[in-house]
Design an enzyme around this catalytic site. Structure first.
Site, PDB file in Angstrom:
ATOM      1  N   LYS A  53      -0.279 -10.460 -30.754  1.00  0.00           N
ATOM      2  CA  LYS A  53       0.230 -10.533 -29.295  1.00  0.00           C
ATOM      3  C   LYS A  53      -1.077 -10.197 -28.338  1.00  0.00           C
ATOM      4  O   LYS A  53      -1.339 -11.107 -27.523  1.00  0.00           O
ATOM      5  CB  LYS A  53       1.138  -9.452 -28.851  1.00  0.00           C
ATOM      6  CG  LYS A  53       2.417  -9.562 -29.575  1.00  0.00           C
ATOM      7  CD  LYS A  53       3.444  -8.331 -29.408  1.00  0.00           C
ATOM      8  CE  LYS A  53       5.051  -8.886 -30.336  1.00  0.00           C
ATOM      9  NZ  LYS A  53       5.842  -7.705 -30.242  1.00  0.00           N
ATOM     10  N   GLN A  97       6.723  -1.758 -28.687  1.00  0.00           N
ATOM     11  CA  GLN A  97       6.843  -2.355 -30.220  1.00  0.00           C
ATOM     12  C   GLN A  97       7.922  -1.318 -30.579  1.00  0.00           C
ATOM     13  O   GLN A  97       8.157  -0.064 -30.991  1.00  0.00           O
ATOM     14  CB  GLN A  97       5.651  -2.329 -30.855  1.00  0.00           C
ATOM     15  CG  GLN A  97       5.816  -3.026 -32.371  1.00  0.00           C
ATOM     16  CD  GLN A  97       6.100  -4.519 -31.846  1.00  0.00           C
ATOM     17  OE1 GLN A  97       5.499  -5.286 -31.180  1.00  0.00           O
ATOM     18  NE2 GLN A  97       6.974  -5.066 -32.840  1.00  0.00           N
ATOM     19  N   ASP A 120       9.683  -7.787 -22.658  1.00  0.00           N
ATOM     20  CA  ASP A 120      10.718  -8.026 -23.684  1.00  0.00           C
ATOM     21  C   ASP A 120      12.183  -8.289 -23.421  1.00  0.00           C
ATOM     22  O   ASP A 120      13.026  -8.635 -23.958  1.00  0.00           O
ATOM     23  CB  ASP A 120      10.901  -6.860 -24.855  1.00  0.00           C
ATOM     24  CG  ASP A 120       9.902  -7.066 -26.002  1.00  0.00           C
ATOM     25  OD1 ASP A 120       9.465  -8.224 -26.298  1.00  0.00           O
ATOM     26  OD2 ASP A 120       9.661  -5.909 -26.577  1.00  0.00           O
TER      27      ASP A 120
END
Ligand code: NAP
Length: 294
Positions: A53, A97, A120
């Site tokens: 990422k 994460q 997200d």
């Protein structure tokens, strides 16, 4: 192999290239889209994703910040990091994460992220917006990636019967929402299966488009696929393989060789949904910067 391969890597690369002009336009206005990724602990798969990422952001001229915290970090400390990022003007999008260590309440952390920075799309405000089709909501990167991949691969969702196997908040459920939207990549008739679904093969065999996100290696066999269907395999599973140096290989939730004899189009694992997920995360970070700038 009868099916045509849907090359997620290639589609992801071309979509990243399409993002460049927008990033440049924002930079020209003095806004460098910034994405922060917070990683707690040492999960090897998460470490790989987080590295990818950060690298993807840098390649596109975005600002990226990776915050690595020890596995024993307390929930309060993690919430402190989230609060700092919420207030950081260089950061437009962020994500924590998953999975988090067991002593941290995932829901509390996800809800602490400012909805306008929730790259997200897991905050309930964004879940709600996506479910009612509000375009200012952030679409979770994996189902968003699957949707865009279908569009780019020329698989028509309009009027198609899409069967999704899996109802997680990360993949299955938001996938259903996106496919129900009106317009390109939507307008589908959607069925969602899960572990309580009776005779799952009878349902999957009705799918014009079959999307599988179960986390069960090669669960979907060739005889569970309707001839001519498009198959998208979201699953990523490590299975032992002493014949390779690493001692394992990655397989999806679909028995690829069998399904590829029946389907018309199919995604590989790896090289299918994975690269799309990272690309759509970048799209979300740019969307966050755009919304911040206006
Ligand atoms: P998850 O939260 O574990 O959800 C799995 C879903 O599959 C659940 O809804 C579960 O049903 C259903 N399921 C499990 N066994 C089943 C069975 N025998 N029959 C029917 N349904 C069954 O997993 P997830 O987070 O959605 O992830 C799914 C897979 O996608 C994993 O392999 C993950 O690694 C992969 N993934 C890949 C990406 C990517 O970028 N490529 C991103 C995210 C996830 P219940 O709800 O009834 O338990």
């Amino acid at each position: 192999m009868r099916a045509e391969l849907i090359d997620g890597k290639k589609i992801a690369e071309s979509m990243r290239a399409e993002l460049r002009p927008e990033i440049e336009a924002l930079r020209a206005k003095g806004v460098v889209p910034g994405l922060a990724v917070v990683l707690v602990g040492e999960d090897p798969a998460s470490q790989v994703y987080v590295r990818m990422k950060g690298k993807a952001c840098e390649q596109l001229g975005m600002h990226s910040e990776t915050i690595r915290l020890a596995a024993e970090t307390t929930e309060a400390d993690l919430l402190g990091v989230v609060a700092r990022l919420n207030g950081d003007p260089m950061i437009h999008g962020m994500l924590v994460q998953l999975p988090l260590p067991d002593h941290i309440n995932e829901t509390r952390v996800l809800h602490a992220i400012l909805p306008s920075k929730d790259a997200d799309g897991f905050h309930p405000e964004n879940v709600g917006k996506v479910s009612i089709g509000d375009p200012t909501g952030f679409r979770p990167a994996t189902p968003y990636g699957v949707q865009q991949m279908l569009v780019k691969a020329g698989v028509t969702t309009r009027g198609a019967h899409v069967v999704i196997v899996g109802r997680s908040n990360i993949v299955g459920r938001p996938m259903a929402s996106l496919l129900l939207h009106k317009g390109d990549g939507g307008d589908a008739t959607v069925t969602v299966c899960h572990s309580r679904t009776r005779d799952i093969g009878a349902v999957t065999r009705q799918a014009d488009i079959l999307i599988v996100a179960m986390g069960k290696p090669e669960f979907i066999r060739g005889d569970m696929v309707k001839p001519g269907a498009a198959v998208v395999d979201v699953g990523v599973n490590r299975v032992d393989d002493p014949s390779v140096e690493k001692g394992y290989r990655l397989v999806g939730d679909v028995a690829f060789a069998e399904a590829a004899e029946v389907a018309s189009k199919i995604t590989p694992v790896p090289g299918g949904v994975g690269p799309m997920t990272i690309t759509m995360l970048l799209y979300n970070a740019v969307q966050a910067a755009r919304q911040w700038a206006t």
